[in-house]
Enzyme design. Structure first.
Site, PDB file in Angstrom:
ATOM      1  N   LYS A  22      17.626   3.895 -48.565  1.00  0.00           N
ATOM      2  CA  LYS A  22      17.559   4.575 -47.264  1.00  0.00           C
ATOM      3  C   LYS A  22      17.174   6.041 -47.442  1.00  0.00           C
ATOM      4  CE  LYS A  22      21.482   6.241 -45.508  1.00  0.00           C
ATOM      5  NZ  LYS A  22      21.597   7.651 -45.099  1.00  0.00           N
ATOM      6  N   ASN A  23      17.867   6.715 -48.371  1.00  0.00           N
ATOM      7  CA  ASN A  23      17.666   8.161 -48.466  1.00  0.00           C
ATOM      8  C   ASN A  23      16.318   8.529 -49.066  1.00  0.00           C
ATOM      9  OD1 ASN A  23      20.021   8.611 -47.176  1.00  0.00           O
ATOM     10  ND2 ASN A  23      21.211   9.108 -49.019  1.00  0.00           N
ATOM     11  N   ARG A  94      20.328  13.308 -38.943  1.00  0.00           N
ATOM     12  CA  ARG A  94      19.951  14.571 -39.570  1.00  0.00           C
ATOM     13  C   ARG A  94      18.612  14.513 -40.280  1.00  0.00           C
ATOM     14  NH1 ARG A  94      23.613  18.199 -40.538  1.00  0.00           N
ATOM     15  NH2 ARG A  94      22.352  18.917 -42.267  1.00  0.00           N
ATOM     16  N   CYS A 118      28.020  17.719 -39.595  1.00  0.00           N
ATOM     17  CA  CYS A 118      28.342  16.303 -39.408  1.00  0.00           C
ATOM     18  C   CYS A 118      29.729  16.037 -39.965  1.00  0.00           C
ATOM     19  CB  CYS A 118      27.261  15.399 -39.992  1.00  0.00           C
ATOM     20  SG  CYS A 118      27.427  15.004 -41.704  1.00  0.00           S
ATOM     21  N   ARG A 123      26.875  21.322 -43.668  1.00  0.00           N
ATOM     22  CA  ARG A 123      25.514  20.916 -43.990  1.00  0.00           C
ATOM     23  C   ARG A 123      24.421  21.822 -43.403  1.00  0.00           C
ATOM     24  NH1 ARG A 123      24.998  14.525 -43.934  1.00  0.00           N
ATOM     25  NH2 ARG A 123      23.444  15.030 -45.502  1.00  0.00           N
ATOM     26  N   PRO A 124      24.412  23.097 -43.825  1.00  0.00           N
ATOM     27  CA  PRO A 124      23.348  23.983 -43.347  1.00  0.00           C
ATOM     28  C   PRO A 124      21.980  23.614 -43.916  1.00  0.00           C
ATOM     29  CG  PRO A 124      24.745  25.106 -44.950  1.00  0.00           C
ATOM     30  CD  PRO A 124      25.348  23.755 -44.732  1.00  0.00           C
ATOM     31  N   VAL A 125      20.913  24.193 -43.349  1.00  0.00           N
ATOM     32  CA  VAL A 125      19.554  23.925 -43.847  1.00  0.00           C
ATOM     33  C   VAL A 125      18.872  25.232 -44.254  1.00  0.00           C
ATOM     34  CG1 VAL A 125      19.130  21.724 -42.661  1.00  0.00           C
ATOM     35  CG2 VAL A 125      18.723  23.880 -41.441  1.00  0.00           C
ATOM     36  N   ASP A 126      19.694  26.248 -44.589  1.00  0.00           N
ATOM     37  CA  ASP A 126      19.129  27.556 -44.936  1.00  0.00           C
ATOM     38  C   ASP A 126      18.165  27.490 -46.121  1.00  0.00           C
ATOM     39  OD1 ASP A 126      21.573  26.821 -46.242  1.00  0.00           O
ATOM     40  OD2 ASP A 126      21.764  28.848 -47.047  1.00  0.00           O
ATOM     41  N   LEU A 127      18.460  26.644 -47.106  1.00  0.00           N
ATOM     42  CA  LEU A 127      17.568  26.578 -48.286  1.00  0.00           C
ATOM     43  C   LEU A 127      16.203  26.010 -47.909  1.00  0.00           C
ATOM     44  CD1 LEU A 127      19.912  25.286 -51.160  1.00  0.00           C
ATOM     45  CD2 LEU A 127      19.552  27.601 -50.328  1.00  0.00           C
ATOM     46  N   ASP A 308      27.848   9.875 -52.746  1.00  0.00           N
ATOM     47  CA  ASP A 308      27.687   8.732 -51.836  1.00  0.00           C
ATOM     48  C   ASP A 308      28.379   7.462 -52.344  1.00  0.00           C
ATOM     49  OD1 ASP A 308      26.250  10.373 -50.222  1.00  0.00           O
ATOM     50  OD2 ASP A 308      24.291   9.526 -50.688  1.00  0.00           O
ATOM     51  N   ILE A 330      30.550  18.105 -53.680  1.00  0.00           N
ATOM     52  CA  ILE A 330      29.298  18.296 -52.921  1.00  0.00           C
ATOM     53  C   ILE A 330      29.581  18.631 -51.450  1.00  0.00           C
ATOM     54  CG2 ILE A 330      27.069  17.261 -52.264  1.00  0.00           C
ATOM     55  CD1 ILE A 330      27.357  17.489 -55.290  1.00  0.00           C
ATOM     56  N   ARG A 400      24.000   2.091 -39.862  1.00  0.00           N
ATOM     57  CA  ARG A 400      23.029   3.123 -40.209  1.00  0.00           C
ATOM     58  C   ARG A 400      22.429   2.906 -41.579  1.00  0.00           C
ATOM     59  NH1 ARG A 400      25.271   8.641 -40.444  1.00  0.00           N
ATOM     60  NH2 ARG A 400      23.197   8.800 -41.311  1.00  0.00           N
TER      61      ARG A 400
HETATM   62  C1  EPZ Z   1      21.310  13.947 -49.191  1.00  0.00           C
HETATM   63  O1  EPZ Z   1      21.801  14.860 -48.214  1.00  0.00           O
HETATM   64  C2  EPZ Z   1      21.670  12.565 -48.703  1.00  0.00           C
HETATM   65  N1  EPZ Z   1      21.081  12.323 -47.388  1.00  0.00           N
HETATM   66  C3  EPZ Z   1      23.186  12.419 -48.623  1.00  0.00           C
HETATM   67  O2  EPZ Z   1      23.480  11.066 -48.276  1.00  0.00           O
HETATM   68  C4  EPZ Z   1      23.785  12.719 -50.003  1.00  0.00           C
HETATM   69  O3  EPZ Z   1      25.181  12.679 -49.908  1.00  0.00           O
HETATM   70  C5  EPZ Z   1      23.332  14.114 -50.473  1.00  0.00           C
HETATM   71  O4  EPZ Z   1      21.879  14.196 -50.468  1.00  0.00           O
HETATM   72  C6  EPZ Z   1      23.818  14.460 -51.881  1.00  0.00           C
HETATM   73  O5  EPZ Z   1      23.366  13.496 -52.791  1.00  0.00           O
HETATM   74  C7  EPZ Z   1      19.793  11.967 -47.278  1.00  0.00           C
HETATM   75  O6  EPZ Z   1      19.058  11.889 -48.250  1.00  0.00           O
HETATM   76  C8  EPZ Z   1      19.301  11.640 -45.912  1.00  0.00           C
HETATM   77  P1  EPZ Z   1      22.089  18.260 -50.224  1.00  0.00           P
HETATM   78  P2  EPZ Z   1      21.335  16.375 -48.246  1.00  0.00           P
HETATM   79  O7  EPZ Z   1      21.083  19.158 -49.584  1.00  0.00           O
HETATM   80  O8  EPZ Z   1      19.947  16.453 -48.722  1.00  0.00           O
HETATM   81  C9  EPZ Z   1      24.553  22.257 -49.166  1.00  0.00           C
HETATM   82  C10 EPZ Z   1      24.570   9.324 -47.111  1.00  0.00           C
HETATM   83  O9  EPZ Z   1      25.763   8.929 -47.012  1.00  0.00           O
HETATM   84  N2  EPZ Z   1      23.295  22.790 -48.573  1.00  0.00           N
HETATM   85  O10 EPZ Z   1      21.874  17.861 -51.642  1.00  0.00           O
HETATM   86  O11 EPZ Z   1      21.655  16.945 -46.915  1.00  0.00           O
HETATM   87  C11 EPZ Z   1      25.115  21.056 -48.408  1.00  0.00           C
HETATM   88  O12 EPZ Z   1      25.869  21.464 -47.285  1.00  0.00           O
HETATM   89  C12 EPZ Z   1      24.220  10.793 -47.064  1.00  0.00           C
HETATM   90  O13 EPZ Z   1      23.611   8.542 -47.227  1.00  0.00           O
HETATM   91  C13 EPZ Z   1      23.257  24.095 -48.113  1.00  0.00           C
HETATM   92  O14 EPZ Z   1      24.246  24.835 -48.166  1.00  0.00           O
HETATM   93  O15 EPZ Z   1      22.324  16.976 -49.329  1.00  0.00           O
HETATM   94  C14 EPZ Z   1      25.905  20.360 -49.488  1.00  0.00           C
HETATM   95  O16 EPZ Z   1      27.162  20.969 -49.614  1.00  0.00           O
HETATM   96  C15 EPZ Z   1      25.378  11.689 -46.762  1.00  0.00           C
HETATM   97  N3  EPZ Z   1      22.079  24.574 -47.587  1.00  0.00           N
HETATM   98  C16 EPZ Z   1      25.092  20.626 -50.754  1.00  0.00           C
HETATM   99  O17 EPZ Z   1      24.249  21.730 -50.441  1.00  0.00           O
HETATM  100  C17 EPZ Z   1      20.946  23.796 -47.516  1.00  0.00           C
HETATM  101  O18 EPZ Z   1      19.917  24.285 -47.019  1.00  0.00           O
HETATM  102  C18 EPZ Z   1      24.198  19.471 -51.213  1.00  0.00           C
HETATM  103  O19 EPZ Z   1      23.511  18.955 -50.094  1.00  0.00           O
HETATM  104  C19 EPZ Z   1      21.010  22.490 -47.987  1.00  0.00           C
HETATM  105  C20 EPZ Z   1      22.185  22.000 -48.519  1.00  0.00           C
END
Ligand code: EPZ
Length: 402
Positions: A22-23, A94, A118, A123-127, A308, A330, A400
């Site tokens: 899925k991801n 998301r 969520c 889960r910010p998207v600043d990066l 996950d 995480i 989902r």
């Molecule tokens: C992906 O989420 C997956 N989702 C998640 O799966 C998975 O848990 C996660 O990667 C970690 O492996 C999808 O691929 C759709 P991250 P993602 O950016 O990309 C912080 C599931 O159950 N962060 O690696 O959102 C964030 O808050 C889901 O299938 C920032 O601060 O995860 C987290 O603490 C849940 N700023 C950490 O980084 C940013 O801009 C890692 O998140 C981006 C992330």
């Protein structure tokens, strides 16, 4: 589907085909926006989230065909009709946010709702946004929307991420594939889904090297073409079934699962006393009687133990002999399954980001409530191994992704 009733206590037997991840699929679907010719994705998982992404893409002008017999999704983005992803769509899923980078790269502008938090964390998207800014995009946030523009195209850039993010790595790759010049991404995620995305983009004509390592180098190209790509097998789905066999006992072949994508999970299963063997067709998981052993683990970016799979393995370890310590590194709120597991008789003490699971000999079925996708399935796993009937409510979370 509203709720699932499970009568626990039977060992699990059989063969389960593992479909595409899925991801990975969600980001591959977003990649279809980068080319005018069709992208064909084989081994597609048919889930609420991937259907939802297809609907969003259709609203942007992508022609979508689902070929059920071969589990192939055809997406043709001949012309982009809209560059707006509204709040209602991004709020529900998301990963919709991932259309921002491809739209910006292909059309030069996009307006995409900010996803918000969520259940499992802020889960910010600043990066993601900093990466686009480094590539020359102008970004403003207005009324909950990200308005991004790079009217003369994105430029290659050197970007060092302060910490590892799967989503930001993928999003930067999607955008940089069509940027002018070279991009170097440092301190990137190394998940198999990153490698899958790079392989798909390269099949479309991108020039990406280093996926799966901590530095990715991308030479921007002026256009991408169509391609056919097979989505990588879902390591989380495979790991979920493996945890179910660990908890309930039995002998199951996970067809298509790849040991090299599940190293940390296999190590935990084996320490707990679950046998995992690689066979020509996939992974065989077995447990025949005897009490599981307690195991300690921390979640971490790949190749560490995946967040996950944390809930599923916690459910399994509820039956182990001794105390298991689990640290979630995480997401800040990913133990919501613990109080639900306690309703079945599990003994779990949560302190901040650590949980101590004191194994018990048996759980007894009860009504429980799902809170997110992986938490829901951890309750199903516990129910399969518990005595009597477990009713899992709010299982729309489960639709989902599994
Ligand atoms: C992906 O989420 C997956 N989702 C998640 O799966 C998975 O848990 C996660 O990667 C970690 O492996 C999808 O691929 C759709 P991250 P993602 O950016 O990309 C912080 C599931 O159950 N962060 O690696 O959102 C964030 O808050 C889901 O299938 C920032 O601060 O995860 C987290 O603490 C849940 N700023 C950490 O980084 C940013 O801009 C890692 O998140 C981006 C992330």
């Amino acid at each position: 589907m509203d709720r699932i009733a499970i009568t626990g206590g039977a060992a699990l037997q059989g063969t389960i085909p593992i479909y595409g991840a899925k991801n990975s699929a969600l980001k591959l679907q977003a990649a279809s926006l980068l080319a005018a010719q069709p992208l064909m994705l084989e081994n597609m998982p048919d889930l609420a989230d991937t259907r939802f992404m297809a609907q969003l893409l259709a609203s942007l002008g992508v022609e979508i065909t689902w070929i059920k017999e071969t589990r192939t999704l055809r997406m043709a983005a001949g012309e982009i009709g809209s560059t707006i992803a509204p709040y209602d769509q991004v709020r529900k899923m998301r990963a919709s946010f991932n259309v921002l980078g491809p739209l910006l790269a292909r059309v030069g502008h996009a307006t995409v709702s900010l996803p918000g938090g969520c259940a499992i964390g802020a889960r910010p998207v600043d990066l993601h946004l900093k990466a686009f800014e480094a590539m020359g995009a102008d970004i403003v946030i207005e009324q909950g929307y990200v308005k991004a523009a790079a009217l003369r195209g994105l430029k290659g850039a050197e970007i060092e991420f302060p910490f590892v993010s799967v989503g930001a790595t993928e999003h930067a790759m999607l955008a940089a594939a069509l940027a002018h010049g070279d991009t170097v991404l440092r301190n990137v995620a190394r998940e198999p889904e990153i490698v899958d995305l790079a392989e798909c983009l390269n099949a479309m004509g991108a020039r990406i090297e280093g996926a799966g390592e901590s530095e990715i180098r991308i030479k921007g190209v002026t256009s991408l073409s169509g391609a056919t790509h097979r989505v990588v097998a879902d390591r989380i789905e495979a790991g979920t079934f493996a945890a179910a066999v660990g908890a309930a006992g039995g002998d199951v072949l996970l067809e298509g699962a790849r040991a090299e994508h599940l190293g940390a999970m296999i190590a935990v299963l084996q320490q707990a006393g679950v046998a995992v063997e690689a066979e020509a067709k996939g992974l065989r998981v077995k447990r025949d009687g005897g009490r599981l052993k307690a195991v300690d683990f921390d979640t971490a970016p790949f190749p560490g133990f995946p967040t996950d799979l944390q809930a599923q393995v916690m459910a399994m370890l509820c039956f182990a002999d001794g105390q298991s310590r689990i640290k979630e590194t995480i997401f800040e709120n990913r133990f919501m399954h613990a109080p639900e597991l306690a309703r079945l008789g599990a003994q779990i003490a949560v302190h901040g980001n650590e949980a101590v699971v004191t194994g018990v000999e048996r759980l007894i079925g009860a009504p429980v409530m799902a809170t997110d996708l992986r938490a829901s399935v951890s309750l199903v796993i516990a129910g399969l191994a518990a005595q009597g009937e477990t009713i899992v409510n709010r299982v729309y979370h489960l639709d989902r992704g599994l």
